[in-house]
Design a protein around this motif. Structure first.
Motif, PDB file in Angstrom:
ATOM      1  N   LEU A 138      28.514  86.259  48.334  1.00  0.00           N
ATOM      2  CA  LEU A 138      29.481  85.798  49.331  1.00  0.00           C
ATOM      3  C   LEU A 138      30.178  86.959  50.031  1.00  0.00           C
ATOM      4  CD1 LEU A 138      31.170  82.821  47.432  1.00  0.00           C
ATOM      5  CD2 LEU A 138      29.255  82.758  49.034  1.00  0.00           C
ATOM      6  N   ALA A 139      29.626  88.157  49.889  1.00  0.00           N
ATOM      7  CA  ALA A 139      30.265  89.337  50.474  1.00  0.00           C
ATOM      8  C   ALA A 139      30.357  89.237  51.989  1.00  0.00           C
ATOM      9  CB  ALA A 139      29.494  90.597  50.078  1.00  0.00           C
ATOM     10  N   ALA A 140      29.426  88.519  52.622  1.00  0.00           N
ATOM     11  CA  ALA A 140      29.423  88.401  54.076  1.00  0.00           C
ATOM     12  C   ALA A 140      30.264  87.237  54.575  1.00  0.00           C
ATOM     13  CB  ALA A 140      27.986  88.245  54.579  1.00  0.00           C
ATOM     14  N   LEU A 141      31.004  86.597  53.690  1.00  0.00           N
ATOM     15  CA  LEU A 141      31.840  85.470  54.083  1.00  0.00           C
ATOM     16  C   LEU A 141      32.875  85.924  55.109  1.00  0.00           C
ATOM     17  CD1 LEU A 141      31.869  82.506  52.967  1.00  0.00           C
ATOM     18  CD2 LEU A 141      33.875  83.182  51.655  1.00  0.00           C
ATOM     19  N   PRO A 142      33.052  85.216  56.219  1.00  0.00           N
ATOM     20  CA  PRO A 142      34.066  85.613  57.201  1.00  0.00           C
ATOM     21  C   PRO A 142      35.459  85.670  56.575  1.00  0.00           C
ATOM     22  CG  PRO A 142      32.595  83.971  58.137  1.00  0.00           C
ATOM     23  CD  PRO A 142      32.260  84.060  56.676  1.00  0.00           C
ATOM     24  N   ALA A 143      36.276  86.587  57.047  1.00  0.00           N
ATOM     25  CA  ALA A 143      37.583  86.837  56.423  1.00  0.00           C
ATOM     26  C   ALA A 143      38.495  85.630  56.458  1.00  0.00           C
ATOM     27  CB  ALA A 143      38.255  88.023  57.110  1.00  0.00           C
ATOM     28  N   LYS A 144      38.356  84.782  57.470  1.00  0.00           N
ATOM     29  CA  LYS A 144      39.264  83.641  57.588  1.00  0.00           C
ATOM     30  C   LYS A 144      38.725  82.375  56.914  1.00  0.00           C
ATOM     31  CE  LYS A 144      41.557  85.183  61.816  1.00  0.00           C
ATOM     32  NZ  LYS A 144      41.976  84.818  63.192  1.00  0.00           N
ATOM     33  N   PHE A 145      37.564  82.452  56.299  1.00  0.00           N
ATOM     34  CA  PHE A 145      36.977  81.280  55.649  1.00  0.00           C
ATOM     35  C   PHE A 145      37.864  80.869  54.475  1.00  0.00           C
ATOM     36  CE2 PHE A 145      34.121  78.738  53.156  1.00  0.00           C
ATOM     37  CZ  PHE A 145      33.241  78.182  54.062  1.00  0.00           C
ATOM     38  N   GLY A 146      38.231  79.596  54.419  1.00  0.00           N
ATOM     39  CA  GLY A 146      39.148  79.158  53.374  1.00  0.00           C
ATOM     40  C   GLY A 146      38.739  77.858  52.714  1.00  0.00           C
ATOM     41  N   ILE A 147      39.147  77.711  51.460  1.00  0.00           N
ATOM     42  CA  ILE A 147      38.911  76.504  50.663  1.00  0.00           C
ATOM     43  C   ILE A 147      40.268  75.899  50.328  1.00  0.00           C
ATOM     44  CG2 ILE A 147      37.813  75.540  48.600  1.00  0.00           C
ATOM     45  CD1 ILE A 147      35.876  77.019  50.379  1.00  0.00           C
ATOM     46  N   ALA A 148      40.364  74.584  50.376  1.00  0.00           N
ATOM     47  CA  ALA A 148      41.584  73.892  49.971  1.00  0.00           C
ATOM     48  C   ALA A 148      41.257  72.916  48.850  1.00  0.00           C
ATOM     49  CB  ALA A 148      42.209  73.139  51.144  1.00  0.00           C
ATOM     50  N   VAL A 149      42.073  72.931  47.806  1.00  0.00           N
ATOM     51  CA  VAL A 149      41.912  72.015  46.681  1.00  0.00           C
ATOM     52  C   VAL A 149      43.143  71.120  46.636  1.00  0.00           C
ATOM     53  CG1 VAL A 149      41.417  71.776  44.231  1.00  0.00           C
ATOM     54  CG2 VAL A 149      40.685  73.835  45.440  1.00  0.00           C
ATOM     55  N   ASP A 150      42.951  69.868  46.987  1.00  0.00           N
ATOM     56  CA  ASP A 150      44.052  68.907  47.068  1.00  0.00           C
ATOM     57  C   ASP A 150      43.915  67.885  45.949  1.00  0.00           C
ATOM     58  OD1 ASP A 150      46.030  67.148  47.728  1.00  0.00           O
ATOM     59  OD2 ASP A 150      45.197  66.553  49.666  1.00  0.00           O
ATOM     60  N   GLY A 151      44.846  67.918  44.997  1.00  0.00           N
ATOM     61  CA  GLY A 151      44.814  66.961  43.906  1.00  0.00           C
ATOM     62  C   GLY A 151      45.530  65.661  44.196  1.00  0.00           C
ATOM     63  N   GLY A 152      46.119  65.541  45.411  1.00  0.00           N
ATOM     64  CA  GLY A 152      46.834  64.319  45.752  1.00  0.00           C
ATOM     65  C   GLY A 152      48.215  64.292  45.129  1.00  0.00           C
ATOM     66  N   GLY A 153      48.634  63.115  44.690  1.00  0.00           N
ATOM     67  CA  GLY A 153      49.948  62.977  44.070  1.00  0.00           C
ATOM     68  C   GLY A 153      51.067  62.949  45.090  1.00  0.00           C
ATOM     69  N   ALA A 154      52.243  63.411  44.687  1.00  0.00           N
ATOM     70  CA  ALA A 154      53.430  63.330  45.526  1.00  0.00           C
ATOM     71  C   ALA A 154      53.424  64.344  46.660  1.00  0.00           C
ATOM     72  CB  ALA A 154      54.682  63.530  44.667  1.00  0.00           C
ATOM     73  N   LEU A 155      52.669  65.435  46.504  1.00  0.00           N
ATOM     74  CA  LEU A 155      52.657  66.485  47.522  1.00  0.00           C
ATOM     75  C   LEU A 155      51.222  66.858  47.909  1.00  0.00           C
ATOM     76  CD1 LEU A 155      55.470  68.869  46.184  1.00  0.00           C
ATOM     77  CD2 LEU A 155      55.639  67.159  48.004  1.00  0.00           C
ATOM     78  N   PRO A 156      50.500  65.945  48.577  1.00  0.00           N
ATOM     79  CA  PRO A 156      49.140  66.272  49.003  1.00  0.00           C
ATOM     80  C   PRO A 156      49.168  67.290  50.138  1.00  0.00           C
ATOM     81  CG  PRO A 156      49.808  64.172  49.923  1.00  0.00           C
ATOM     82  CD  PRO A 156      50.905  64.597  48.988  1.00  0.00           C
ATOM     83  N   ILE A 157      48.127  68.093  50.263  1.00  0.00           N
ATOM     84  CA  ILE A 157      48.084  69.097  51.322  1.00  0.00           C
ATOM     85  C   ILE A 157      47.084  68.748  52.415  1.00  0.00           C
ATOM     86  CG2 ILE A 157      48.882  70.996  49.871  1.00  0.00           C
ATOM     87  CD1 ILE A 157      45.962  71.889  49.614  1.00  0.00           C
ATOM     88  N   SER A 158      46.372  67.629  52.267  1.00  0.00           N
ATOM     89  CA  SER A 158      45.412  67.239  53.293  1.00  0.00           C
ATOM     90  C   SER A 158      45.785  65.879  53.863  1.00  0.00           C
ATOM     91  CB  SER A 158      43.993  67.184  52.714  1.00  0.00           C
ATOM     92  OG  SER A 158      43.879  66.162  51.743  1.00  0.00           O
ATOM     93  N   GLN A 159      45.326  65.648  55.073  1.00  0.00           N
ATOM     94  CA  GLN A 159      45.463  64.348  55.706  1.00  0.00           C
ATOM     95  C   GLN A 159      44.073  63.852  56.078  1.00  0.00           C
ATOM     96  OE1 GLN A 159      48.397  63.993  58.806  1.00  0.00           O
ATOM     97  NE2 GLN A 159      49.701  65.572  57.923  1.00  0.00           N
ATOM     98  N   SER A 160      43.777  62.646  55.657  1.00  0.00           N
ATOM     99  CA  SER A 160      42.441  62.073  55.876  1.00  0.00           C
ATOM    100  C   SER A 160      41.351  63.024  55.424  1.00  0.00           C
ATOM    101  CB  SER A 160      42.256  61.702  57.357  1.00  0.00           C
ATOM    102  OG  SER A 160      43.162  60.695  57.729  1.00  0.00           O
ATOM    103  N   GLY A 161      41.607  63.676  54.280  1.00  0.00           N
ATOM    104  CA  GLY A 161      40.588  64.499  53.659  1.00  0.00           C
ATOM    105  C   GLY A 161      40.466  65.909  54.169  1.00  0.00           C
TER     106      GLY A 161
END
Length: 424
Positions: A138-161
Protein backbone atom coordinates in the motif's frame (compact mmCIF):
# COMPACT_ATOMS: atom_id res chain seq x y z
CA UNK A 1 16.71 19.72 27.82
CA UNK A 2 18.08 19.52 24.28
CA UNK A 3 16.23 17.20 21.93
CA UNK A 4 18.12 15.93 18.93
CA UNK A 5 16.20 16.84 15.76
CA UNK A 6 14.60 14.27 13.53
CA UNK A 7 15.09 14.56 9.80
CA UNK A 8 11.71 14.03 8.10
CA UNK A 9 11.16 14.76 4.42
CA UNK A 10 10.95 18.45 3.44
CA UNK A 11 7.57 20.06 4.15
CA UNK A 12 5.02 20.02 1.37
CA UNK A 13 3.33 23.32 0.58
CA UNK A 14 0.33 22.53 -1.62
CA UNK A 15 -2.30 19.84 -2.07
CA UNK A 16 -1.19 17.92 0.98
CA UNK A 17 -2.73 16.63 4.18
CA UNK A 18 0.15 17.04 6.62
CA UNK A 19 1.13 14.24 8.94
CA UNK A 20 3.44 14.36 11.91
CA UNK A 21 6.55 13.46 9.91
CA UNK A 22 5.52 15.32 6.75
CA UNK A 23 4.52 18.77 7.99
CA UNK A 24 3.15 21.56 5.82
CA UNK A 25 4.55 25.07 5.64
CA UNK A 26 2.08 27.84 6.38
CA UNK A 27 2.24 31.53 7.15
CA UNK A 28 2.90 30.96 10.86
CA UNK A 29 5.38 28.12 10.44
CA UNK A 30 5.08 24.36 10.05
CA UNK A 31 1.80 22.55 10.68
CA UNK A 32 2.04 18.98 12.04
CA UNK A 33 -0.95 16.66 12.33
CA UNK A 34 -1.44 13.98 14.98
CA UNK A 35 -3.80 11.10 14.27
CA UNK A 36 -5.40 9.55 17.33
CA UNK A 37 -5.76 5.79 17.10
CA UNK A 38 -9.43 4.84 17.52
CA UNK A 39 -10.27 8.54 17.96
CA UNK A 40 -8.68 8.42 21.42
CA UNK A 41 -6.02 10.45 23.20
CA UNK A 42 -5.14 9.41 26.73
CA UNK A 43 -4.53 12.51 28.79
CA UNK A 44 -1.21 11.11 29.98
CA UNK A 45 -0.03 11.03 26.35
CA UNK A 46 -1.71 14.25 25.23
CA UNK A 47 -0.30 16.49 27.97
CA UNK A 48 3.31 16.22 26.70
CA UNK A 49 2.09 16.94 23.17
CA UNK A 50 0.28 20.08 24.28
CA UNK A 51 3.34 21.18 26.25
CA UNK A 52 5.47 20.70 23.14
CA UNK A 53 2.96 22.63 21.00
CA UNK A 54 3.23 25.49 23.47
CA UNK A 55 7.02 25.36 23.91
CA UNK A 56 8.11 24.73 20.33
CA UNK A 57 5.12 26.02 18.32
CA UNK A 58 2.76 28.95 18.76
CA UNK A 59 0.30 27.07 20.98
CA UNK A 60 -2.49 27.14 18.39
CA UNK A 61 -4.10 23.76 17.70
CA UNK A 62 -6.92 22.72 15.39
CA UNK A 63 -9.40 19.88 15.15
CA UNK A 64 -9.68 18.71 11.56
CA UNK A 65 -12.51 17.24 9.53
CA UNK A 66 -10.54 13.97 9.48
CA UNK A 67 -10.73 13.65 13.26
CA UNK A 68 -7.10 14.70 13.77
CA UNK A 69 -5.38 17.25 15.97
CA UNK A 70 -2.89 19.56 14.31
CA UNK A 71 -0.48 21.98 15.95
CA UNK A 72 0.91 25.12 14.30
CA UNK A 73 3.83 27.49 14.31
CA UNK A 74 6.95 25.26 14.37
CA UNK A 75 10.37 25.82 12.91
CA UNK A 76 12.39 22.77 11.82
CA UNK A 77 13.91 22.12 15.24
CA UNK A 78 10.65 22.69 17.06
CA UNK A 79 8.83 20.31 14.75
CA UNK A 80 11.51 17.68 15.32
CA UNK A 81 11.02 18.06 19.06
CA UNK A 82 7.25 17.60 18.74
CA UNK A 83 7.74 14.53 16.55
CA UNK A 84 10.10 12.97 19.05
CA UNK A 85 7.64 13.50 21.92
CA UNK A 86 4.78 12.01 19.88
CA UNK A 87 6.78 8.91 18.91
CA UNK A 88 7.96 8.39 22.49
CA UNK A 89 4.32 8.35 23.64
CA UNK A 90 3.16 5.96 20.92
CA UNK A 91 1.15 8.59 19.02
CA UNK A 92 2.98 8.17 15.72
CA UNK A 93 5.08 5.69 13.78
CA UNK A 94 8.78 6.28 13.12
CA UNK A 95 8.61 5.56 9.40
CA UNK A 96 7.21 8.58 7.47
CA UNK A 97 5.49 6.55 4.74
CA UNK A 98 3.74 4.23 7.21
CA UNK A 99 2.69 7.20 9.36
CA UNK A 100 1.34 9.05 6.33
CA UNK A 101 -0.99 6.21 5.29
CA UNK A 102 -2.30 5.71 8.84
CA UNK A 103 -5.57 7.44 8.01
CA UNK A 104 -8.29 5.53 9.85
CA UNK A 105 -11.14 7.61 11.23
CA UNK A 106 -13.18 5.98 13.99
CA UNK A 107 -16.38 6.62 15.88
CA UNK A 108 -15.57 8.45 19.11
CA UNK A 109 -17.25 5.79 21.26
CA UNK A 110 -16.40 2.13 21.63
CA UNK A 111 -18.80 -0.70 22.38
CA UNK A 112 -17.67 -0.51 26.01
CA UNK A 113 -18.60 3.18 26.17
CA UNK A 114 -21.91 2.76 24.36
CA UNK A 115 -23.61 -0.67 24.33
CA UNK A 116 -25.96 0.56 21.60
CA UNK A 117 -23.10 0.42 19.06
CA UNK A 118 -23.49 -2.33 16.47
CA UNK A 119 -19.84 -3.40 16.86
CA UNK A 120 -16.65 -2.14 18.45
CA UNK A 121 -15.31 0.44 16.02
CA UNK A 122 -12.28 1.07 18.21
CA UNK A 123 -11.09 -2.52 18.08
CA UNK A 124 -11.32 -2.65 14.31
CA UNK A 125 -9.76 0.80 13.88
CA UNK A 126 -6.73 -0.34 15.85
CA UNK A 127 -6.45 -3.57 13.87
CA UNK A 128 -6.82 -1.74 10.55
CA UNK A 129 -4.18 0.84 11.43
CA UNK A 130 -1.68 -1.85 12.30
CA UNK A 131 -2.44 -3.84 9.16
CA UNK A 132 -2.19 -0.78 6.89
CA UNK A 133 1.09 0.33 8.46
CA UNK A 134 2.60 -3.12 7.83
CA UNK A 135 1.25 -3.48 4.28
CA UNK A 136 4.16 -2.57 2.01
CA UNK A 137 1.97 -3.10 -1.05
CA UNK A 138 0.00 0.00 0.00
CA UNK A 139 3.04 2.27 -0.27
CA UNK A 140 1.58 3.93 -3.38
CA UNK A 141 -1.69 4.77 -1.63
CA UNK A 142 -2.57 8.46 -2.21
CA UNK A 143 -1.88 10.62 0.84
CA UNK A 144 -5.49 11.70 1.26
CA UNK A 145 -6.97 8.18 1.00
CA UNK A 146 -8.95 7.51 4.16
CA UNK A 147 -10.93 4.77 5.90
CA UNK A 148 -13.79 5.40 8.32
CA UNK A 149 -15.01 2.85 10.87
CA UNK A 150 -18.46 3.73 12.16
CA UNK A 151 -19.85 1.54 14.93
CA UNK A 152 -23.13 3.46 15.11
CA UNK A 153 -24.65 4.04 18.53
CA UNK A 154 -25.23 7.49 20.00
CA UNK A 155 -22.45 9.19 18.03
CA UNK A 156 -22.31 7.78 14.48
CA UNK A 157 -19.86 9.42 12.08
CA UNK A 158 -21.55 8.48 8.80
CA UNK A 159 -24.83 9.39 7.18
CA UNK A 160 -26.50 6.86 4.92
CA UNK A 161 -23.39 4.74 5.12
CA UNK A 162 -20.86 7.36 4.05
CA UNK A 163 -18.48 9.33 6.23
CA UNK A 164 -17.44 12.65 4.66
CA UNK A 165 -13.95 12.52 3.21
CA UNK A 166 -13.61 8.73 3.51
CA UNK A 167 -12.80 6.59 0.49
CA UNK A 168 -14.09 3.46 2.22
CA UNK A 169 -16.60 3.54 5.07
CA UNK A 170 -17.39 0.60 7.34
CA UNK A 171 -20.89 1.29 8.62
CA UNK A 172 -23.58 -0.61 10.51
CA UNK A 173 -26.71 -1.90 8.82
CA UNK A 174 -29.20 -3.80 10.96
CA UNK A 175 -26.40 -4.65 13.37
CA UNK A 176 -24.04 -5.92 10.68
CA UNK A 177 -21.03 -4.17 9.11
CA UNK A 178 -21.09 -3.19 5.46
CA UNK A 179 -18.41 -1.68 3.23
CA UNK A 180 -19.40 1.49 1.38
CA UNK A 181 -17.36 3.19 -1.36
CA UNK A 182 -17.11 6.93 -1.86
CA UNK A 183 -19.13 7.91 -4.90
CA UNK A 184 -21.92 5.35 -4.45
CA UNK A 185 -23.61 4.94 -1.07
CA UNK A 186 -26.54 3.05 -2.61
CA UNK A 187 -24.47 -0.10 -3.04
CA UNK A 188 -22.48 -1.83 -0.32
CA UNK A 189 -20.88 -5.17 0.44
CA UNK A 190 -22.18 -7.09 3.43
CA UNK A 191 -19.27 -8.54 5.40
CA UNK A 192 -18.71 -10.48 8.58
CA UNK A 193 -16.79 -9.14 11.55
CA UNK A 194 -14.03 -11.70 11.19
CA UNK A 195 -13.46 -10.57 7.57
CA UNK A 196 -13.70 -6.84 8.19
CA UNK A 197 -9.97 -6.07 8.18
CA UNK A 198 -9.08 -8.52 5.40
CA UNK A 199 -11.85 -7.34 3.06
CA UNK A 200 -10.97 -3.68 3.64
CA UNK A 201 -7.32 -4.37 2.85
CA UNK A 202 -8.36 -6.21 -0.32
CA UNK A 203 -10.27 -3.16 -1.51
CA UNK A 204 -7.29 -0.94 -0.75
CA UNK A 205 -4.91 -3.25 -2.59
CA UNK A 206 -6.97 -3.40 -5.77
CA UNK A 207 -7.39 0.38 -5.62
CA UNK A 208 -3.61 0.84 -5.53
CA UNK A 209 -3.40 -1.33 -8.64
CA UNK A 210 -5.91 0.88 -10.43
CA UNK A 211 -4.48 4.29 -9.52
CA UNK A 212 -3.27 6.63 -12.20
CA UNK A 213 -3.51 10.26 -13.28
CA UNK A 214 -7.31 10.08 -13.43
CA UNK A 215 -7.85 7.88 -10.36
CA UNK A 216 -6.58 9.54 -7.22
CA UNK A 217 -9.52 8.78 -4.91
CA UNK A 218 -12.02 5.93 -4.66
CA UNK A 219 -14.79 8.14 -6.01
CA UNK A 220 -12.81 8.51 -9.27
CA UNK A 221 -12.66 4.75 -9.74
CA UNK A 222 -16.31 4.25 -8.81
CA UNK A 223 -17.33 6.95 -11.27
CA UNK A 224 -15.39 5.20 -14.04
CA UNK A 225 -16.25 1.54 -13.40
CA UNK A 226 -19.13 1.45 -10.94
CA UNK A 227 -19.26 0.13 -7.38
CA UNK A 228 -20.28 -3.37 -8.49
CA UNK A 229 -17.11 -3.78 -10.55
CA UNK A 230 -14.85 -2.34 -7.86
CA UNK A 231 -16.26 -4.69 -5.23
CA UNK A 232 -15.99 -7.65 -7.59
CA UNK A 233 -12.29 -6.99 -8.16
CA UNK A 234 -11.79 -7.40 -4.42
CA UNK A 235 -13.81 -10.63 -4.38
CA UNK A 236 -16.86 -8.95 -2.82
CA UNK A 237 -20.50 -8.79 -3.89
CA UNK A 238 -22.40 -5.50 -3.87
CA UNK A 239 -26.00 -5.24 -2.73
CA UNK A 240 -28.48 -2.38 -3.02
CA UNK A 241 -28.85 -0.80 0.43
CA UNK A 242 -32.07 0.89 1.59
CA UNK A 243 -30.51 3.35 4.02
CA UNK A 244 -32.73 4.88 6.65
CA UNK A 245 -32.33 8.51 7.66
CA UNK A 246 -29.63 9.08 10.24
CA UNK A 247 -28.53 11.87 12.54
CA UNK A 248 -28.33 15.11 10.55
CA UNK A 249 -26.54 17.53 12.86
CA UNK A 250 -23.47 16.72 14.96
CA UNK A 251 -24.48 16.74 18.63
CA UNK A 252 -23.19 19.14 21.25
CA UNK A 253 -23.70 18.96 25.01
CA UNK A 254 -24.57 16.21 27.46
CA UNK A 255 -25.80 12.85 26.14
CA UNK A 256 -27.11 10.17 28.48
CA UNK A 257 -26.01 6.68 27.53
CA UNK A 258 -26.63 3.89 30.03
CA UNK A 259 -27.54 3.99 33.69
CA UNK A 260 -26.09 7.10 35.26
CA UNK A 261 -23.22 7.55 32.82
CA UNK A 262 -23.05 9.61 29.64
CA UNK A 263 -20.74 11.69 27.48
CA UNK A 264 -20.14 15.38 27.07
CA UNK A 265 -19.61 16.62 23.51
CA UNK A 266 -17.66 19.89 23.40
CA UNK A 267 -17.18 21.86 20.20
CA UNK A 268 -14.17 24.08 19.57
CA UNK A 269 -15.05 27.47 18.03
CA UNK A 270 -14.19 27.13 14.33
CA UNK A 271 -12.21 24.02 15.25
CA UNK A 272 -9.48 26.00 17.03
CA UNK A 273 -8.09 25.34 20.51
CA UNK A 274 -5.35 27.07 22.45
CA UNK A 275 -2.83 25.00 24.37
CA UNK A 276 -4.28 26.27 27.66
CA UNK A 277 -7.73 25.03 26.66
CA UNK A 278 -6.35 21.60 25.81
CA UNK A 279 -4.48 21.44 29.11
CA UNK A 280 -7.74 22.25 30.90
CA UNK A 281 -9.69 19.68 28.87
CA UNK A 282 -7.19 17.07 30.00
CA UNK A 283 -7.87 18.13 33.59
CA UNK A 284 -11.62 17.81 33.05
CA UNK A 285 -11.23 14.37 31.46
CA UNK A 286 -9.29 13.21 34.51
CA UNK A 287 -11.70 14.84 36.97
CA UNK A 288 -15.04 13.90 35.41
CA UNK A 289 -14.37 11.23 32.78
CA UNK A 290 -12.21 8.20 32.09
CA UNK A 291 -8.93 9.99 31.44
CA UNK A 292 -9.33 10.14 27.66
CA UNK A 293 -10.36 12.71 25.08
CA UNK A 294 -12.08 11.48 21.92
CA UNK A 295 -11.70 13.50 18.72
CA UNK A 296 -14.57 13.73 16.22
CA UNK A 297 -14.72 14.78 12.55
CA UNK A 298 -17.16 17.52 13.62
CA UNK A 299 -14.28 19.46 15.19
CA UNK A 300 -15.39 18.59 18.67
CA UNK A 301 -14.04 16.68 21.66
CA UNK A 302 -15.92 14.00 23.60
CA UNK A 303 -15.47 13.36 27.30
CA UNK A 304 -16.75 9.81 27.95
CA UNK A 305 -17.61 8.33 31.32
CA UNK A 306 -19.15 11.48 32.85
CA UNK A 307 -21.74 10.67 35.50
CA UNK A 308 -25.17 12.25 35.55
CA UNK A 309 -24.38 13.87 38.90
CA UNK A 310 -21.29 15.61 37.48
CA UNK A 311 -22.69 16.56 34.07
CA UNK A 312 -23.76 20.07 35.12
CA UNK A 313 -20.41 20.87 36.72
CA UNK A 314 -18.47 19.55 33.72
CA UNK A 315 -20.66 21.57 31.36
CA UNK A 316 -20.11 24.76 33.37
CA UNK A 317 -16.35 24.20 33.40
CA UNK A 318 -16.28 23.78 29.62
CA UNK A 319 -18.32 26.92 29.14
CA UNK A 320 -15.87 28.82 31.33
CA UNK A 321 -13.06 27.76 28.97
CA UNK A 322 -14.78 29.53 26.07
CA UNK A 323 -15.81 26.27 24.42
CA UNK A 324 -19.16 25.53 22.79
CA UNK A 325 -21.49 23.43 24.86
CA UNK A 326 -24.94 24.67 23.72
CA UNK A 327 -26.43 23.28 20.47
CA UNK A 328 -27.89 26.68 19.52
CA UNK A 329 -24.53 28.49 19.49
CA UNK A 330 -24.35 30.27 16.10
CA UNK A 331 -20.64 29.42 15.76
CA UNK A 332 -21.66 25.81 15.13
CA UNK A 333 -23.17 26.99 11.83
CA UNK A 334 -20.02 28.77 10.64
CA UNK A 335 -17.02 27.18 8.93
CA UNK A 336 -13.86 29.28 8.91
CA UNK A 337 -10.28 28.52 7.90
CA UNK A 338 -7.23 29.73 9.81
CA UNK A 339 -7.01 32.85 7.65
CA UNK A 340 -4.32 35.50 7.87
CA UNK A 341 -1.68 35.69 9.19
CA UNK A 342 -1.57 31.94 9.85
CA UNK A 343 -2.14 31.01 6.20
CA UNK A 344 0.16 32.47 3.59
CA UNK A 345 -2.60 32.35 0.97
CA UNK A 346 -5.25 34.18 3.00
CA UNK A 347 -6.33 37.77 2.36
CA UNK A 348 -8.23 38.22 5.62
CA UNK A 349 -8.24 36.98 9.24
CA UNK A 350 -11.07 34.52 8.61
CA UNK A 351 -11.41 33.24 12.19
CA UNK A 352 -11.52 36.71 13.72
CA UNK A 353 -14.00 37.88 11.09
CA UNK A 354 -16.16 34.79 11.65
CA UNK A 355 -16.24 35.55 15.37
CA UNK A 356 -17.40 39.11 14.59
CA UNK A 357 -20.07 37.86 12.20
CA UNK A 358 -21.43 35.09 14.46
CA UNK A 359 -23.87 37.36 16.30
CA UNK A 360 -25.48 38.46 13.04
CA UNK A 361 -25.78 35.06 11.39
CA UNK A 362 -29.54 34.47 11.38
CA UNK A 363 -29.58 31.64 8.87
CA UNK A 364 -30.33 28.11 9.98
CA UNK A 365 -27.83 26.69 7.48
CA UNK A 366 -24.08 27.17 7.07
CA UNK A 367 -22.00 30.31 6.70
CA UNK A 368 -18.56 29.65 5.17
CA UNK A 369 -15.86 32.26 5.74
CA UNK A 370 -12.82 31.52 3.57
CA UNK A 371 -9.57 33.47 3.66
CA UNK A 372 -8.92 32.69 0.00
CA UNK A 373 -10.51 30.93 -2.97
CA UNK A 374 -9.25 27.48 -1.94
CA UNK A 375 -12.09 26.93 0.55
CA UNK A 376 -10.14 24.67 2.91
CA UNK A 377 -12.63 24.88 5.79
CA UNK A 378 -15.60 23.55 3.80
CA UNK A 379 -15.58 21.76 0.46
CA UNK A 380 -19.32 21.78 -0.26
CA UNK A 381 -22.10 24.31 -0.63
CA UNK A 382 -23.20 26.71 2.09
CA UNK A 383 -26.15 29.07 2.50
CA UNK A 384 -23.64 31.91 2.25
CA UNK A 385 -20.01 31.58 1.19
CA UNK A 386 -17.59 34.47 1.74
CA UNK A 387 -14.26 34.48 -0.11
CA UNK A 388 -11.66 37.00 0.96
CA UNK A 389 -9.76 38.78 -1.79
CA UNK A 390 -7.54 41.81 -2.10
CA UNK A 391 -10.60 44.06 -2.31
CA UNK A 392 -12.65 42.49 0.46
CA UNK A 393 -15.11 39.59 0.65
CA UNK A 394 -16.98 38.12 -2.30
CA UNK A 395 -20.50 36.91 -1.47
CA UNK A 396 -21.86 33.67 -2.95
CA UNK A 397 -25.46 32.72 -2.28
CA UNK A 398 -26.34 29.03 -1.85
CA UNK A 399 -23.12 27.77 -3.39
CA UNK A 400 -19.47 26.91 -2.91
CA UNK A 401 -16.19 28.71 -3.59
CA UNK A 402 -16.42 27.60 -7.24
CA UNK A 403 -19.84 29.15 -7.89
CA UNK A 404 -20.62 32.61 -9.36
CA UNK A 405 -20.17 35.64 -7.10
CA UNK A 406 -23.23 37.81 -6.51
CA UNK A 407 -21.50 40.68 -4.66
CA UNK A 408 -17.86 41.70 -4.79
CA UNK A 409 -15.45 43.46 -2.43
CA UNK A 410 -17.55 43.71 0.73
CA UNK A 411 -16.08 44.95 4.00
CA UNK A 412 -16.71 42.97 7.18
CA UNK A 413 -19.19 45.63 8.29
CA UNK A 414 -21.04 45.35 4.98
CA UNK A 415 -21.12 41.58 5.29
CA UNK A 416 -22.47 41.93 8.82
CA UNK A 417 -25.30 44.15 7.57
CA UNK A 418 -26.11 41.72 4.76
CA UNK A 419 -26.21 38.78 7.17
CA UNK A 420 -28.78 40.55 9.32
CA UNK A 421 -30.98 40.72 6.27
CA UNK A 422 -30.59 37.03 5.45
CA UNK A 423 -33.92 35.29 6.23
CA UNK A 424 -33.99 32.56 8.85
Amino acid sequence: MTIAPLHPPPPETKGWCPSLLRPMQSGDGLIARLKPTAATFRTSDLRPIVAAAESYGNGHCELTRRGNLQARGFDDNGHAALARVAIEHGLALKHPAAEARRTVLSSPLSLKDDPSCAFDAHSFARDLELAIANADDLAALPAKFGIAVDGGGALPISQSGHAPGADITIAPLDGRPVLVLAGDADHAALITLNRLVADTLSLMSVFVGATGPKIRRMSDWVAREGADTVFARAGLTASTIPWRSTQADPPVGWIQLTGKVGVLVIAAPFGRLLADQLHNLCDLADRYGDGTLRITPWRSVVLPGVSTEQAAAATADCRALGLIIEPDDPRLRIAACAGAPGCQHAHAPAVQDAERLAGNWNGTGLLHVSGCAKGCAHSGTADVTLIAGRDGYDWIEAGSVTDPVSEHGLTVDEVSTRLKETPE
